[in-house]
Design a protein around this motif. Structure first.
Motif, mmCIF file in Angstrom:
data_model
loop_
_atom_site.group_PDB
_atom_site.id
_atom_site.type_symbol
_atom_site.label_atom_id
_atom_site.label_comp_id
_atom_site.label_asym_id
_atom_site.label_seq_id
_atom_site.Cartn_x
_atom_site.Cartn_y
_atom_site.Cartn_z
ATOM 1 N N GLY A 132 -3.706 4.988 14.917
ATOM 2 C CA GLY A 132 -2.113 5.200 14.904
ATOM 3 C C GLY A 132 -1.729 5.391 13.554
ATOM 4 O O GLY A 132 -2.676 5.504 12.556
ATOM 5 N N ARG A 133 -0.475 5.373 13.185
ATOM 6 C CA ARG A 133 0.056 5.430 11.647
ATOM 7 C C ARG A 133 1.322 4.683 11.698
ATOM 8 O O ARG A 133 2.026 4.555 12.656
ATOM 9 N N ILE A 134 1.444 4.024 10.495
ATOM 10 C CA ILE A 134 2.538 3.252 10.342
ATOM 11 C C ILE A 134 3.348 4.022 9.293
ATOM 12 O O ILE A 134 2.867 4.370 8.190
ATOM 13 N N LEU A 135 4.615 4.140 9.757
ATOM 14 C CA LEU A 135 5.485 5.032 9.039
ATOM 15 C C LEU A 135 6.222 4.074 8.144
ATOM 16 O O LEU A 135 6.446 2.894 8.535
ATOM 17 N N ALA A 136 6.676 4.809 7.114
ATOM 18 C CA ALA A 136 7.444 3.635 6.043
ATOM 19 C C ALA A 136 8.518 3.313 6.827
ATOM 20 O O ALA A 136 9.204 2.206 6.528
ATOM 21 N N ASP A 137 9.580 4.233 7.561
ATOM 22 C CA ASP A 137 10.502 3.509 8.267
ATOM 23 C C ASP A 137 10.096 2.335 9.134
ATOM 24 O O ASP A 137 10.790 1.640 9.436
ATOM 25 N N LEU A 147 0.967 -1.223 -0.141
ATOM 26 C CA LEU A 147 -0.002 0.068 -0.122
ATOM 27 C C LEU A 147 0.944 1.218 -0.083
ATOM 28 O O LEU A 147 0.572 2.183 -0.551
ATOM 29 N N LEU A 148 1.865 1.304 0.736
ATOM 30 C CA LEU A 148 2.844 2.307 0.821
ATOM 31 C C LEU A 148 3.448 2.607 -0.669
ATOM 32 O O LEU A 148 3.622 3.653 -0.996
ATOM 33 N N SER A 165 3.292 7.298 5.067
ATOM 34 C CA SER A 165 2.621 6.466 5.905
ATOM 35 C C SER A 165 1.076 6.104 5.763
ATOM 36 O O SER A 165 0.785 6.607 4.845
ATOM 37 N N LEU A 166 0.947 5.243 6.811
ATOM 38 C CA LEU A 166 -0.637 4.718 6.422
ATOM 39 C C LEU A 166 -1.313 4.971 7.932
ATOM 40 O O LEU A 166 -0.531 4.562 8.817
ATOM 41 N N LEU A 167 -2.476 5.396 7.897
ATOM 42 C CA LEU A 167 -3.269 5.638 9.032
ATOM 43 C C LEU A 167 -3.864 4.185 9.181
ATOM 44 O O LEU A 167 -4.295 3.381 8.459
ATOM 45 N N VAL A 168 -3.939 3.916 10.552
ATOM 46 C CA VAL A 168 -4.341 2.661 11.153
ATOM 47 C C VAL A 168 -5.546 3.270 11.744
ATOM 48 O O VAL A 168 -5.753 3.846 12.581
ATOM 49 N N ILE A 169 -7.048 2.596 11.302
ATOM 50 C CA ILE A 169 -8.307 2.927 11.807
ATOM 51 C C ILE A 169 -8.723 1.846 12.452
ATOM 52 O O ILE A 169 -8.576 0.723 12.157
ATOM 53 N N VAL A 187 7.927 -0.145 8.390
ATOM 54 C CA VAL A 187 8.056 -1.188 7.591
ATOM 55 C C VAL A 187 9.467 -1.653 7.429
ATOM 56 O O VAL A 187 9.864 -2.690 7.356
ATOM 57 N N LEU A 188 10.358 -0.634 7.033
ATOM 58 C CA LEU A 188 11.682 -0.932 6.905
ATOM 59 C C LEU A 188 12.270 -1.601 7.837
ATOM 60 O O LEU A 188 13.155 -2.578 7.764
#
Length: 134
Positions: free
Chosen positions: A109-114, A89-90, A97-101, A116-117
């Motif tokens: 919350g939010r998942i940042l690209a970093d 998705l990113l 980032s992706l919002l977690v709902i 994931v890495l």
């Protein structure tokens, strides 16, 4: 995942949102966008910090979200989303980032690209622990 989520309402001005962001300066590495929510706290849009930076102080968040609507709805995930799906998705959405709902559309919350890495490459990441809620 970070649980630091800055929210705004459509009727707020960009200047008001920037003031709220300034209060959150200690979380600068965890914030890359502002979640716009309705009166029930449900997600309406996700406004990148860049869009807030270039907007006039008197512009309303609603005006920004109306303009952003042409690019489609915000990219979101649920708490149980697999890491490989989050990565897909990113990349597909070209967001940082992706919002977690939750099931009702409220930001958790939010998942940042970093994030994931760090998870996919723990031996190379700057952090050596999982930052995702399990």
């Amino acid at each position: 995942m970070t649980t630091v989520v800055v929210t705004a309402r459509r009727d707020q001005s960009v200047a008001q949102v920037r003031a709220e962001l300034a209060k959150q300066a200690e979380h600068r590495t965890e914030i890359d966008a502002v979640a716009v929510v309705n009166d029930q706290g449900r997600l309406v849009a996700d406004v990148a910090l860049f869009d807030l930076a270039v907007a006039e102080d008197t512009t309303t968040v609603g005006e920004l979200t109306d303009w952003l609507a042409q690019f489609g709805p915000p990219v979101t995930v649920q708490p149980g989303t697999r890491i490989d799906r989050a990565a897909e998705l990113l990349v597909a959405a070209r967001v940082s980032s992706l919002l977690v709902i939750d099931d009702t559309g409220r930001p958790l919350g939010r998942i940042l690209a970093d994030d994931v890495l760090d998870t996919l490459l723990p031996e190379r990441g700057r952090l050596h622990f999982r930052r995702f809620l399990q």
